[in-house]
Design a protein around this motif. Structure first.
Motif, PDB file in Angstrom:
ATOM      1  N   ALA A 132      -3.269   5.122 -31.204  1.00 29.33           N
ATOM      2  CA  ALA A 132      -2.147   5.081 -30.263  1.00 29.33           C
ATOM      3  C   ALA A 132      -1.774   6.486 -29.814  1.00 29.33           C
ATOM      4  N   LEU A 133      -1.834   7.439 -30.738  1.00 31.86           N
ATOM      5  CA  LEU A 133      -1.509   8.831 -30.414  1.00 31.86           C
ATOM      6  C   LEU A 133      -2.499   9.386 -29.391  1.00 31.86           C
ATOM      7  N   MET A 134      -3.780   9.076 -29.568  1.00 36.34           N
ATOM      8  CA  MET A 134      -4.782   9.603 -28.638  1.00 36.34           C
ATOM      9  C   MET A 134      -4.687   8.933 -27.269  1.00 36.34           C
ATOM     10  N   VAL A 135      -4.400   7.629 -27.256  1.00 32.47           N
ATOM     11  CA  VAL A 135      -4.230   6.943 -25.971  1.00 32.47           C
ATOM     12  C   VAL A 135      -3.017   7.495 -25.233  1.00 32.47           C
ATOM     13  N   GLY A 136      -1.883   7.600 -25.932  1.00 34.07           N
ATOM     14  CA  GLY A 136      -0.667   8.109 -25.307  1.00 34.07           C
ATOM     15  C   GLY A 136      -0.810   9.549 -24.849  1.00 34.07           C
ATOM     16  N   THR A 137      -1.522  10.373 -25.635  1.00 29.23           N
ATOM     17  CA  THR A 137      -1.724  11.774 -25.263  1.00 29.23           C
ATOM     18  C   THR A 137      -2.610  11.896 -24.037  1.00 29.23           C
ATOM     19  N   THR A 138      -3.705  11.132 -24.010  1.00 26.65           N
ATOM     20  CA  THR A 138      -4.633  11.200 -22.882  1.00 26.65           C
ATOM     21  C   THR A 138      -3.954  10.823 -21.567  1.00 26.65           C
ATOM     22  N   LEU A 139      -3.029   9.877 -21.613  1.00 29.95           N
ATOM     23  CA  LEU A 139      -2.328   9.458 -20.396  1.00 29.95           C
ATOM     24  C   LEU A 139      -1.087  10.300 -20.126  1.00 29.95           C
ATOM     25  N   GLY A 140      -0.439  10.781 -21.177  1.00 32.51           N
ATOM     26  CA  GLY A 140       0.791  11.548 -20.991  1.00 32.51           C
ATOM     27  C   GLY A 140       0.562  12.946 -20.452  1.00 32.51           C
ATOM     28  N   LEU A 141      -0.569  13.556 -20.772  1.00 33.90           N
ATOM     29  CA  LEU A 141      -0.849  14.910 -20.277  1.00 33.90           C
ATOM     30  C   LEU A 141      -0.919  14.980 -18.750  1.00 33.90           C
ATOM     31  N   PRO A 142      -1.742  14.170 -18.092  1.00 30.10           N
ATOM     32  CA  PRO A 142      -1.761  14.251 -16.614  1.00 30.10           C
ATOM     33  C   PRO A 142      -0.469  13.784 -15.969  1.00 30.10           C
ATOM     34  N   ALA A 143       0.223  12.823 -16.586  1.00 27.49           N
ATOM     35  CA  ALA A 143       1.484  12.358 -16.001  1.00 27.49           C
ATOM     36  C   ALA A 143       2.509  13.473 -15.974  1.00 27.49           C
ATOM     37  N   GLY A 144       2.627  14.225 -17.057  1.00 26.52           N
ATOM     38  CA  GLY A 144       3.600  15.310 -17.106  1.00 26.52           C
ATOM     39  C   GLY A 144       3.174  16.525 -16.317  1.00 26.52           C
ATOM     40  N   TYR A 145       1.871  16.778 -16.265  1.00 29.35           N
ATOM     41  CA  TYR A 145       1.391  17.996 -15.597  1.00 29.35           C
ATOM     42  C   TYR A 145       1.332  17.842 -14.077  1.00 29.35           C
ATOM     43  N   TYR A 146       0.770  16.725 -13.619  1.00 33.56           N
ATOM     44  CA  TYR A 146       0.617  16.530 -12.174  1.00 33.56           C
ATOM     45  C   TYR A 146       1.902  16.017 -11.526  1.00 33.56           C
ATOM     46  N   GLY A 147       2.615  15.114 -12.214  1.00 34.28           N
ATOM     47  CA  GLY A 147       3.797  14.510 -11.605  1.00 34.28           C
ATOM     48  C   GLY A 147       3.402  13.616 -10.437  1.00 34.28           C
ATOM     49  N   GLY A 148       4.315  13.417  -9.511  1.00 35.22           N
ATOM     50  CA  GLY A 148       4.019  12.668  -8.289  1.00 35.22           C
ATOM     51  C   GLY A 148       3.581  11.250  -8.545  1.00 35.22           C
ATOM     52  N   ARG A 149       2.575  10.798  -7.796  1.00 35.09           N
ATOM     53  CA  ARG A 149       2.124   9.410  -7.886  1.00 35.09           C
ATOM     54  C   ARG A 149       1.483   9.100  -9.232  1.00 35.09           C
ATOM     55  N   VAL A 150       0.757  10.077  -9.773  1.00 32.63           N
ATOM     56  CA  VAL A 150       0.131   9.864 -11.086  1.00 32.63           C
ATOM     57  C   VAL A 150       1.197   9.541 -12.119  1.00 32.63           C
ATOM     58  N   ASP A 151       2.240  10.338 -12.124  1.00 33.46           N
ATOM     59  CA  ASP A 151       3.338  10.127 -13.068  1.00 33.46           C
ATOM     60  C   ASP A 151       4.048   8.802 -12.790  1.00 33.46           C
ATOM     61  N   ALA A 152       4.259   8.495 -11.525  1.00 34.11           N
ATOM     62  CA  ALA A 152       4.984   7.273 -11.168  1.00 34.11           C
ATOM     63  C   ALA A 152       4.235   6.020 -11.627  1.00 34.11           C
ATOM     64  N   VAL A 153       2.931   5.982 -11.399  1.00 32.05           N
ATOM     65  CA  VAL A 153       2.144   4.800 -11.777  1.00 32.05           C
ATOM     66  C   VAL A 153       2.079   4.652 -13.293  1.00 32.05           C
ATOM     67  N   LEU A 154       1.732   5.739 -13.995  1.00 31.90           N
ATOM     68  CA  LEU A 154       1.595   5.666 -15.454  1.00 31.90           C
ATOM     69  C   LEU A 154       2.937   5.390 -16.128  1.00 31.90           C
ATOM     70  N   SER A 155       4.000   5.990 -15.620  1.00 33.36           N
ATOM     71  CA  SER A 155       5.328   5.753 -16.196  1.00 33.36           C
ATOM     72  C   SER A 155       5.775   4.319 -15.979  1.00 33.36           C
ATOM     73  N   PHE A 156       5.445   3.762 -14.817  1.00 31.89           N
ATOM     74  CA  PHE A 156       5.799   2.364 -14.564  1.00 31.89           C
ATOM     75  C   PHE A 156       5.103   1.432 -15.555  1.00 31.89           C
ATOM     76  N   LEU A 157       3.807   1.670 -15.801  1.00 32.53           N
ATOM     77  CA  LEU A 157       3.066   0.836 -16.744  1.00 32.53           C
ATOM     78  C   LEU A 157       3.617   0.970 -18.162  1.00 32.53           C
TER      79      LEU A 157
END
Length: 384
Positions: A132-157
């Motif tokens: 779970a830590l590796m899954v959350g980390t792999t998705l959380g890194l681009p969401a926090g770094y890029y922001g925008g649509r990437v963050d919006a889609v991943l945060s919604f899920l």
């Protein structure tokens, strides 16, 4: 007529049965104190009583799981009819060994079941939490770094999953009806690919200019990762080392599915804060790529909160496993895990209290050790 040993002999017998655990703890404690200045974060845990207590309690159950075959005097599934619901200290007339904590309603040794139950808890809870830590980390890194649509889609899920009550989500994912479908295997195939992606990306961003070393690291990652992946998802390890039952696979998938969104939100928040630091700007000035910055500049500086969260999350997972076992979900009914032991003993609680106490104490002490360890790690991360 059943014979019994005295209460003092019960206490001494329990202490003696754990002799390999005490020996291993003494060796680890001596070496840890002797070389703590060279052991980094782990060594600093021995600067406080809370850290020592947390480490020792967690290691106690780890060594108990490792030496279960030596510590436990009986097979956890063995039934001795004359010792059904026997009081603590009852002696088996055939072997001469005592049921130190008594027998349960199916005439099995409560002490041995508690010991073997540690193997189940210490395999499923930490391993599932790490995935779970590796899954959350792999998705959380681009969401926090890029922001925008990437963050919006991943945060919604992530928020969509977090909207479900955790216990209801677990109930839906571990019911027998779900096991009969291919849903757990499909989810496992999706989630368990993330560690391979994470490590391949980690090595590529660091050693892309050293092709020989990179080829070895990527090859080993794909080989070892693929071996574990085939063993966990398809239960088809050619060496027969990695094996997982459908019940355990359901629990793995449920833990990863329910815990990964929480890890995602923590990682996302940490990245949004850390990416504004000067050393990240310096890496961007050097021309480093986004994934290099995320994995080698941002992630190492977020390790403190993530380690603390991992310890707490293992504790939560342990409690959830106990809850599922109590309700008869997840593992097989004859499983010696602590939750199942509590459920089995609770049916005759008014008449026999002794079968319920060992699994309750084991579950409580292990979670307490994890909480103490998390507190010590939190204090150390604040100092750093």
């Amino acid at each position: 007529m059943t014979e019994f040993i005295s209460p003092l002999e019960i206490v001494l017998g329990v202490l003696w049965r754990f002799w390999p655990v005490w020996l291993a703890l003494a060796i680890v404690l001596f070496l840890s104190l002797r070389f703590k200045d060279r052991l980094g974060l782990y060594g600093h845990l021995f600067d406080t009583g809370v850290g020592v207590a947390g480490v020792m309690i967690c290691l106690f159950w780890l060594f108990t799981a490792m030496f279960a075959d030596i510590v436990a005097p009986f097979d956890p599934l063995k039934q001795i009819a004359v010792l059904k619901s026997a009081l603590p200290g009852a002696i088996d007339p055939e072997s001469g060994q005592a049921f130190l904590f008594g027998g349960d309603r199916l005439a099995r040794d409560v002490f041995s079941r508690m010991v073997y139950g540690s193997q189940i808890v210490l395999v499923i809870a930490p391993a599932a939490t790490m995935f779970a830590l590796m899954v959350g980390t792999t998705l959380g890194l681009p969401a926090g770094y890029y922001g925008g649509r990437v963050d919006a889609v991943l945060s919604f899920l992530a928020n969509l999953v977090l909207a479900f009550p955790v216990i209801l989500l677990f109930y839906l994912l571990v019911t027998p009806g779900i096991r009969e479908t291919s849903i757990p295997q499909w989810l496992a195939g999706f989630f368990f690919i993330f560690p391979i992606i994470l490590f391949c990306t980690l090595f590529y961003t660091r050693f892309s200019d050293r092709t020989g070393l990179l080829a070895v690291q990527i090859g080993l990652t794909l080989l070892i990762g693929g071996w574990i992946y085939v063993g966990l998802v398809f239960n088809a390890d050619p060496f027969g080392i990695i094996s997982i039952s459908p019940n355990q696979l359901n629990i793995f998938v449920a833990v990863v599915f329910a815990s990964a969104p929480g890890v995602f939100r923590i990682v996302r928040g940490l990245v949004m804060d850390i990416k504004t630091r000067d050393y990240v700007a310096a890496a961007q000035t050097r021309g480093e790529g986004p994934w290099y910055i995320m994995l080698w500049e941002v992630l190492p500086n977020a390790r403190g909160p993530l380690i603390v969260d991992a310890c707490l999350r293992i504790g939560y997972t342990t409690i959830l496993l106990g809850t599922l076992g109590y309700f008869g979900l997840g593992l097989a009914p004859e499983s010696p895990d602590w939750g199942t032991g509590i459920k089995e003993s609770s049916r005759l609680l008014r008449a026999y209290v002794h079968p319920a106490l060992p699994p309750v104490f084991a579950l409580m002490s292990f979670v307490l050790g994890l909480n103490l360890l998390a507190d010590a790690l939190r204090e150390q991360s604040l100092k750093d």
